[in-house]
Enzyme design. Sequence first.
Site, PDB file in Angstrom:
ATOM      1  N   LYS A 119       0.825  -1.221   0.000  1.00  0.00           N
ATOM      2  CA  LYS A 119       0.000   0.000   0.000  1.00  0.00           C
ATOM      3  C   LYS A 119       0.854   1.264   0.000  1.00  0.00           C
ATOM      4  O   LYS A 119       0.354   2.345  -0.316  1.00  0.00           O
ATOM      5  CB  LYS A 119      -0.954   0.005   1.192  1.00  0.00           C
ATOM      6  CG  LYS A 119      -0.335   0.171   2.556  1.00  0.00           C
ATOM      7  CD  LYS A 119      -1.393   0.135   3.639  1.00  0.00           C
ATOM      8  CE  LYS A 119      -0.796   0.279   5.031  1.00  0.00           C
ATOM      9  NZ  LYS A 119      -0.190   1.588   5.254  1.00  0.00           N
ATOM     10  N   ASP A 120       2.148   1.158   0.342  1.00  0.00           N
ATOM     11  CA  ASP A 120       3.024   2.330   0.329  1.00  0.00           C
ATOM     12  C   ASP A 120       3.577   2.635  -1.065  1.00  0.00           C
ATOM     13  O   ASP A 120       4.089   3.729  -1.293  1.00  0.00           O
ATOM     14  CB  ASP A 120       4.210   2.125   1.287  1.00  0.00           C
ATOM     15  CG  ASP A 120       3.790   2.127   2.746  1.00  0.00           C
ATOM     16  OD1 ASP A 120       2.732   2.704   3.049  1.00  0.00           O
ATOM     17  OD2 ASP A 120       4.515   1.544   3.575  1.00  0.00           O
ATOM     18  N   ARG A 131      -8.805   6.414   6.403  1.00  0.00           N
ATOM     19  CA  ARG A 131      -9.335   6.005   7.696  1.00  0.00           C
ATOM     20  C   ARG A 131     -10.121   7.125   8.355  1.00  0.00           C
ATOM     21  O   ARG A 131     -11.186   6.906   8.936  1.00  0.00           O
ATOM     22  CB  ARG A 131      -8.185   5.548   8.607  1.00  0.00           C
ATOM     23  CG  ARG A 131      -7.594   4.204   8.219  1.00  0.00           C
ATOM     24  CD  ARG A 131      -6.328   3.880   9.001  1.00  0.00           C
ATOM     25  NE  ARG A 131      -5.822   2.557   8.679  1.00  0.00           N
ATOM     26  CZ  ARG A 131      -4.563   2.180   8.857  1.00  0.00           C
ATOM     27  NH1 ARG A 131      -3.682   3.045   9.346  1.00  0.00           N
ATOM     28  NH2 ARG A 131      -4.173   0.958   8.541  1.00  0.00           N
ATOM     29  N   ARG A 153       1.792   9.949  14.270  1.00  0.00           N
ATOM     30  CA  ARG A 153       2.941   9.461  13.509  1.00  0.00           C
ATOM     31  C   ARG A 153       3.769   8.554  14.390  1.00  0.00           C
ATOM     32  O   ARG A 153       3.570   8.446  15.588  1.00  0.00           O
ATOM     33  CB  ARG A 153       3.784  10.642  13.005  1.00  0.00           C
ATOM     34  CG  ARG A 153       3.061  11.582  12.053  1.00  0.00           C
ATOM     35  CD  ARG A 153       2.680  10.921  10.744  1.00  0.00           C
ATOM     36  NE  ARG A 153       3.779  10.164  10.181  1.00  0.00           N
ATOM     37  CZ  ARG A 153       4.810  10.690   9.507  1.00  0.00           C
ATOM     38  NH1 ARG A 153       4.850  11.995   9.311  1.00  0.00           N
ATOM     39  NH2 ARG A 153       5.777   9.935   9.026  1.00  0.00           N
TER      40      ARG A 153
END
Length: 569
Positions: free
Chosen positions: A80-81, A129, A146
Site C-alpha cells: 500500500k506504500d 481512515r 505518527r
Amino acid sequence: MTLVVGSRTSQLARSQTGYVVSLLEKAFPSVRFDIRLYSTRGDRDIQTPLPQIGGKGLFTERLEQALRDTEIDFAVHSLKDLPVEESDGLVIGAILGRTDPADVLVTRDGTALTELPAGAVVGTSSLRRQAQLLAARPDIVPRSIRGNVETRVRKVTDGEYQAVVLAAAGLARLGLRELHAEQLDYRIMLPAPGQGALAVQCRAIDERTLALLAAVEDAELRRCVNAERRFLAALGAGCSSPVAALANPETRAGGSEVHLRGRVLSIDGSRSVEVEGTGSDPDELGNRLARDALAGGAAALVAAQITELPLSGRRVVVTRSADQAGELAALLAAQGAIPIVIPVIRTVPVSDMREFDRVAGELPDYDWVLFTSGNAVRIFFDHIVDLRGADDPVNLPPAAAVGTSTAAALEERGISPSFVPSDFTAQTLGRELPCRKGDRLLAVAAQGGTGDMERELIARGLEVDRIELYRTGSLPISEEARRDLSDGVDALLFASGSAVRALSSELGAEPDLLSRITGGKVCIGCIGPSTAVAAREAGFPVHVEAATHTAAGLVASLAEYYGAQNHEG
C-alpha cells in the site's frame, strides 16, 4: 551467491523483510541474504501529518534509489506504500503475504468504535481512515498520529489518544494481536488498495533476482491487488486519498474471477460512493468500477481532493474542549485543512447545586428559560434527571437557545426551542426575545459570563434570575501540543473568551512561542464578537471573525480570508 536486501528501519519493516527472506532461504538454501537498512523521508519526519508532507514514494523512494544505484538487489515494501505508477527501471518481482487486510481499532480497555464517547480523540495518519471514521462516528475527533506501530500503541496506553486505527496485518506480524483491538467491519472501514500484502521490488533487467522471486510469488493475490490498484489509478487519485478497495478471488464454473469492492469518500466522511463487481481481467475490472464510481458522483469527490482549496494543507489549531472539538475539526478537514486539536479548556459542573434544586421546583412559574450554550442544556437536564429521576417529565416553559448548536442540544432532548436570535449572541438574544414587560425569565449559563443578555432584558423591564451550572476550567497543554505550536501553524481558532484566556495563561511563561503566535503570521480566528474582544485584550490580533457565529460560520470565514489572500497572490 549473496543477495543484498533493502528494508526500512522499523521493527515492522524488518519483520516483513525477515518473512520474505525466510521463504527465499527455504526455497534456495545455497543463497545468502544480507539485509541493509534505510531510513526514508516518511521515517525521518514523524511530526508532520502525512497529507501535509505530500509527494509520492514517501516510504519507498530511498529504497528505489538504492536499487537503481545497485546498492541492493531487491527491497521489501508494504504494497500500500508503493505508488500505483511503475518506477522507471524497476518492477514488482513478487507479491505475497496478505493474511488479513482489515483495519483494527486499538483502545486501552477494548472499547468498541460504537462505544467511544463523543469527542474521543482517535489517532490516524490516513485520510481514508479519517473519512470512514467520520462517516461512522461524526462526533469523534480524528487526530494525526505518527511513528511506528509500537509508538502509536503506546500513545493510546499513555492516554494521549483514546484509540488508534492500525492495520491488522502489521499487528499480527509484530505479535501484538492480543491487544484490545476491535476488527472493523468492511462495511465501516474498507482497507487501502494493497493493504496487508508485501511487494518485493527489483530492477527490471535483473533476470537472476526475478527468477528467485518467482518462487515466492502469490499469483492469485497479485490478481486481486492489481484490481485494487487499477481502481485507484483509474480514479486519478493518489495512495493518500480517501479511496478504499478490496478484492477477493472467486472460483466459478468458467474459471477463476476476481470480486472487487471500491469506496470513494469526501474527507469529512459525509459523502461516499460505493461500487462492486466481478471480472476475469483484474485491470479491466478496476477500470470498469472506477468509471462506474466516477459516473456515480466520485468525480466531484476526487476533484475536491485535488483542487487547491483555500484551506488545503493549512495547519489549523482548534482550542475547543475535547467534547466539542469534533464538529469544528471535521469541517476544517472537509476544506482540506489539517486540524490540530489542542483542548485548552474543560467544563466543570458547580459543586453546590442547592440553588438549582430551588429553581427546579419553580420552573412552572417562569415565562421563559434561556439557554446560553449546549453545555448549559446538558448539565441542566442531567441534574433534572438526578433530582427527579428519568421517568419524571420536565414541565419546561418556552425555551430560547442562543444559537443553532444550543438549539440542537435541546432538540436531542425532545424540546423544540421557541426562539433563536438572528445572529447567535447572548446580547441579541436579550434584545430580540419576544416577551412582555413583567415576564419572569430564567437564564441558564456559565460562571463568569459577560451579563450582556441580562442587561438587555432588565432594560426592557423584565425580571431575570440567573443560575450558573458550570464553569470553564483551563487545561494544561501537552508537550506534543507545544511541539505542534513550535513547529508552526497557519491559523488558531477560538470559540470562547475562556479558551483565549486559558491559552494566553498557558503560554505566558514561553514569551518566544507566544510572540510567534501573536506576531501576525498566524491567522487568529474568533467565533463571535465577545470572543474577539477577549482575544484582543489578551494580545492576539484578530484576523477573522465569523460572519455567522457557529463552527461552520467560523470555517467559512477562515476559508474566505485565505481565498482572498490566494487571489491577491
